[in-house]
Design an enzyme around this catalytic site. Structure first.
Site, PDB file in Angstrom:
ATOM      1  N   ALA A  74       4.787   7.175  -0.016  1.00 43.68           N
ATOM      2  CA  ALA A  74       4.175   8.479   0.254  1.00 43.68           C
ATOM      3  C   ALA A  74       5.230   9.579   0.152  1.00 43.68           C
ATOM      4  O   ALA A  74       4.991  10.644  -0.423  1.00 43.68           O
ATOM      5  CB  ALA A  74       3.532   8.494   1.641  1.00 43.68           C
ATOM      6  N   GLY A 106       0.821  -1.208   0.000  1.00 43.34           N
ATOM      7  CA  GLY A 106       0.000   0.000   0.000  1.00 43.34           C
ATOM      8  C   GLY A 106       0.852   1.253   0.000  1.00 43.34           C
ATOM      9  O   GLY A 106       2.074   1.194  -0.147  1.00 43.34           O
ATOM     10  N   LEU A 107       0.177   2.393   0.205  1.00 39.10           N
ATOM     11  CA  LEU A 107       0.876   3.681   0.172  1.00 39.10           C
ATOM     12  C   LEU A 107       1.440   3.982   1.558  1.00 39.10           C
ATOM     13  O   LEU A 107       0.946   4.836   2.277  1.00 39.10           O
ATOM     14  CB  LEU A 107      -0.107   4.759  -0.280  1.00 39.10           C
ATOM     15  CG  LEU A 107       0.434   5.961  -1.054  1.00 39.10           C
ATOM     16  CD1 LEU A 107       1.217   5.524  -2.279  1.00 39.10           C
ATOM     17  CD2 LEU A 107      -0.712   6.862  -1.475  1.00 39.10           C
ATOM     18  N   HIS A 108       2.490   3.228   1.923  1.00 43.21           N
ATOM     19  CA  HIS A 108       3.100   3.414   3.241  1.00 43.21           C
ATOM     20  C   HIS A 108       4.113   4.562   3.184  1.00 43.21           C
ATOM     21  O   HIS A 108       4.143   5.317   2.207  1.00 43.21           O
ATOM     22  CB  HIS A 108       3.710   2.102   3.745  1.00 43.21           C
ATOM     23  CG  HIS A 108       4.790   1.556   2.855  1.00 43.21           C
ATOM     24  ND1 HIS A 108       6.117   1.647   3.156  1.00 43.21           N
ATOM     25  CD2 HIS A 108       4.713   0.916   1.667  1.00 43.21           C
ATOM     26  CE1 HIS A 108       6.822   1.078   2.185  1.00 43.21           C
ATOM     27  NE2 HIS A 108       5.999   0.631   1.273  1.00 43.21           N
ATOM     28  N   ALA A 109       4.934   4.692   4.222  1.00 40.25           N
ATOM     29  CA  ALA A 109       5.769   5.892   4.359  1.00 40.25           C
ATOM     30  C   ALA A 109       6.678   6.161   3.163  1.00 40.25           C
ATOM     31  O   ALA A 109       6.788   7.288   2.702  1.00 40.25           O
ATOM     32  CB  ALA A 109       6.594   5.798   5.646  1.00 40.25           C
TER      33      ALA A 109
END
Lengths: 100, 158
Positions: free
Chosen positions: A33, A27-30
């Protein structure tokens, strides 16, 4: 008398958007991002990202992280400004490449 | 997800003494070991994994906040803790500022969703400047616990 005024360019503010899918398993983790925000900040256009009914500032990592976008989530990227097309293309490519 | 779902109360540290990135990570993992959430035998492995993750890009996300984290098979559910460094630690943050507020997370490798939802919660709450400011000014673990509880009860998020 000769005019010293420069001709005013017809500046058109571009307003473009595109839907993308979060492909990477985590997913759109750190890290993704961070990459998204760094890329967005290379452009003068304002960038917004929408997930469902929530729209956030695409140039702020705190905002992007609040989307908690998991794999398979559909997001819409919205770019407004003179370099909106270039910004949208660069940001869309990040998703297509799974932030690799 | 709420803070109470992943922050181990007895691993909160209101006055971190470490003054560099690696030491402060080590101090927070030690807090989780002391609270019994992480086995002593996994301590070094977890510290190394978190530092390795930092090498890929700092988790100092701005506003004096960092979220050092790793996946580790020794935990069955997401565990985390909070620490305050009143002097601030150089964390190679994205905005270049020192970090005062640290949220350290260890998640099971097969649960990327929980990790995302913890990051969501942290970032959503920290968008509120008052919450961020109060947290950094906290002098005791009880103060921090109370602020996290208030945030969980939507006292800050507008």
């Amino acid at each position: 008398m000769k005019s010293t005024l420069k001709p005013v360019l017809a500046m058109e503010t571009l307003n473009v958007s595109k839907k993308v899918m979060v492909q990477n398993a985590q997913g759109l983790h750190a890290r993704p991002a961070d990459l998204f925000v760094k890329t967005a900040n290379r452009y003068s256009s304002s960038i917004e990202v929408t997930k469902g009914s929530e729209t956030v500032d695409g140039k702020s990592i705190l905002n992007i992280l609040t989307l908690a976008a998991e794999q398979g989530t559909e997001l819409e990227i919205h770019a407004i400004g003179d370099d909106a097309n270039e910004a949208l293309a660069a940001l869309t490519e990040l998703f297509e490449q799974g932030f690799e | 997800m709420k803070f109470s779902d992943f922050v181990c109360q007895d691993a909160i540290r209101a006055e971190l003494s470490a003054d560099d990135k690696e030491s402060v990570i080590r101090e927070l993992v030690s807090a989780l070991v002391e609270s019994g959430r992480v086995a002593e035998s996994d301590h070094e492995d977890i510290v190394k994994a978190i530092i390795k993750r930092e090498e890929l890009g700092s988790t100092g996300i701005g506003r004096g906040v960092a979220v050092p984290h790793t996946k580790h098979p020794s935990v069955e559910r997401l565990v985390g803790t909070v620490g305050i460094s009143h002097d601030g630690v150089d964390f190679d943050s994205l905005d270049g500022e020192k970090v005062q507020l640290l949220f350290l997370l260890i998640s099971p490798p097969d649960r990327p969703g929980d990790h995302l939802r913890a990051l969501e919660n942290i970032s959503r709450q920290l968008r509120d400047e008052m919450f961020c400011k109060f947290l950094k000014q906290s002098k005791s673990c009880a103060d921090i616990s109370q602020l996290l509880e208030e945030a969980d009860n939507n006292q800050f998020v507008s």
